[in-house]
Scaffold this motif. Structure first.
Motif, PDB file in Angstrom:
ATOM      1  N   ASP A 100       0.824  -1.210   0.000  1.00 14.60           N
ATOM      2  CA  ASP A 100       0.000   0.000   0.000  1.00 14.60           C
ATOM      3  C   ASP A 100       0.868   1.273   0.000  1.00 14.60           C
ATOM      4  O   ASP A 100       2.045   1.227   0.337  1.00 14.60           O
ATOM      5  N   ASP A 264      -0.965 -15.257   4.956  1.00 15.37           N
ATOM      6  CA  ASP A 264      -0.310 -13.937   5.040  1.00 15.37           C
ATOM      7  C   ASP A 264       1.213 -14.092   5.029  1.00 15.37           C
ATOM      8  O   ASP A 264       1.755 -15.186   5.135  1.00 15.37           O
ATOM      9  N   MET A 265       1.867 -12.939   4.969  1.00 10.88           N
ATOM     10  CA  MET A 265       3.308 -12.930   4.680  1.00 10.88           C
ATOM     11  C   MET A 265       4.146 -13.285   5.905  1.00 10.88           C
ATOM     12  O   MET A 265       3.661 -13.270   7.032  1.00 10.88           O
TER      13      MET A 265
HETATM   14  C1  GLA Z   1      -4.688  -4.908   4.437  1.00  8.18           C
HETATM   15  C2  GLA Z   1      -3.915  -6.156   4.007  1.00  8.18           C
HETATM   16  C3  GLA Z   1      -2.463  -6.044   4.464  1.00  8.18           C
HETATM   17  C4  GLA Z   1      -1.837  -4.782   3.888  1.00  8.18           C
HETATM   18  C5  GLA Z   1      -2.655  -3.573   4.296  1.00  8.18           C
HETATM   19  C6  GLA Z   1      -2.186  -2.319   3.601  1.00  8.18           C
HETATM   20  O1  GLA Z   1      -4.815  -4.842   5.820  1.00  8.18           O
HETATM   21  O2  GLA Z   1      -4.522  -7.297   4.521  1.00  8.18           O
HETATM   22  O3  GLA Z   1      -1.724  -7.199   4.076  1.00  8.18           O
HETATM   23  O4  GLA Z   1      -1.765  -4.909   2.491  1.00  8.18           O
HETATM   24  O5  GLA Z   1      -4.030  -3.738   3.967  1.00  8.18           O
HETATM   25  O6  GLA Z   1      -2.940  -1.210   3.988  1.00  8.18           O
END
Ligand code: GLA
Length: 413
Positions: A100, A264-265
């Protein structure tokens, strides 16, 4: 050009969802066994998204977990450089993904997204050229909404085709597509619009769905994207990490080459867990065939962080051509055994101790799907050692508190 098989798949997908009554946020009930009760049988692999991407889970790096909105082109370039200099790129970590906050809040007068001048002054195309010159790939982020989750830049709702073309023209290779600030319609309506737009945009782009597991994307993601988040955002804590592994495991049947569950990462290297806990994190993501997207500051990764992230044997489990996600095959209090088949009749096994006391854990052949009379050779993937003994019927190892062991079991008789 749009792929005819794909165009056919969209109405089928929507019909499937209507028939199975998947609607609203977090409403599909879970049965006692933890599986969604309205789950149709896993769909044939022939239905996978026709961009032939993601035959093994994607590997790379993303800016969000470490930098959040404090990201700029220097950080992205330095991350690309670090992936190469640490040897991570050679091991398969090829995607360099901007999350983002990369664009101006307003589109230009033609409606195009504009890279943020204060942080990405050279533009995304130049960044893509830089990243490509390192033999890496560039990923970008948007949302199926009017604004992204940070609310600092526009989302792509209503601009899907235009934005997909922009991404393609810039040389983007991966799109993470989020679910914030939309019009109230379902992800099953909004996310396929971007699928179609990407298919028409003239460049193969890995499509990573990020609707946080709200509408069980494992049930429909296979024709829409190449991976789908099954959980809310991970944080760099033990509870957050282990609960995401648990939630993701429920959907194991639905992962397959071309479409992966995404818990998730990675937080490995961000400092909130012990090294043993990061070893668990990496082992569970690897055996779960999760995308291995590094989330730390790779420019300053410690030796221990690199020891974890560069474990070739664990990476090879993740990238195995079979593409079958492991499941928990036995749970007793704090003790768990996770196992999944690999190519060549081998089985990957994680012996996990979630509790505070050192404990012996025994894997029975019966539990891990190996014929009872088999004799096995056992390879320890963190010690990088093949054990001298051959094992019949079961295998036992002592496992420290909040630690795990990871093995490949191979029948020899
Ligand atoms: C969401 C996504 C996150 C990240 C944020 C960025 O929460 O799940 O992984 O990309 O937005 O604002």
């Amino acid at each position: 050009m749009a792929n005819p098989r794909f165009i056919f798949a969209i109405p089928c997908l929507l019909a499937l969802l209507i028939c199975h009554g998947v609607s609203g946020r977090r409403t599909a009930p879970l049965s006692e066994s933890g599986s969604p009760s309205s789950v149709p049988a896993p769909i044939s692999r022939r239905n996978m998204l026709a961009n032939s991407f993601g035959l093994t889970p994607p590997m790379g790096w993303n800016s969000w977990n470490h930098f959040a909105c404090d990201v700029d082109e220097k950080i992205i370039k330095a991350a690309a450089d670090a992936l190469v200099s640490t040897g991570l790129a050679k091991l398969g970590y090829r995607y360099v993904n901007i999350d983002d906050c990369w664009a101006e809040i307003n589109r230009d007068d033609k409606g195009n997204l504009v890279p943020k001048n204060s942080t990405f002054p050279s533009g995304i195309k130049a960044l893509a050229e830089y990243v490509h010159s390192k033999n890496l790939k560039l990923g970008i982020y948007s949302s199926a909404g009017y604004l992204t989750c940070s609310k600092t830049m526009p989302g792509s709702l209503g601009y899907e085709e235009q934005d997909a073309k922009t991404f393609a023209n810039w040389g983007i290779d991966y799109l993470k597509y989020d679910n914030c600030n939309h019009d109230g319609s379902k992800p099953t309506v909004r996310f396929p619009v971007m699928t179609r737009a990407l298919m028409k945009a003239g460049r193969r782009i890995f499509y990573s769905l990020c609707e946080w597991g709200d509408m069980h994307p494992a049930l429909w993601g296979y024709t829409v994207g190449n991976s789908w988040r099954t959980t809310n955002d991970i944080a760099d804590t033990w509870d957050s990490m282990i609960s995401r592994a648990d939630q993701n495991e429920v959907y194991a049947e639905y992962a397959r080459p071309g479409g992966w569950n995404d818990p998730d990462m990675l937080e490995v290297g961000n400092g909130g867990m012990t090294n043993d806990e990061y070893v668990i994190h990496f082992s569970l993501w690897a055996i779960s065939k999760a995308p291995l997207i590094i989330g730390c500051d790779v420019r300053n990764a410690t030796k221990e962080t690199l020891r974890i992230l560069t474990n070739r044997e664990v990476i090879a489990v993740n990238q195995d051509s079979h593409g079958v996600q492991a499941k928990k095959v036995r749970m007793e209090g704090d003790i768990e055994i996770w196992a999944g088949p690999l190519s060549g009749y081998r089985v990957a096994v994680v012996l996990l101790n979630r509790g505070p006391i050192r404990y012996p854990i025994t894997a029975e052949w019966d539990d891990i799907g190996i014929p009872l009379k088999s004799t096995l050779v056992v390879r320890d993937l963190w010690e990088h050692k093949t054990l001298r003994t051959r094992f019949d019927g079961n295998f036992t190892a002592m496992v420290n508190p909040h630690a795990c062991k990871m093995y490949i079991f191979k029948p020899v008789g």
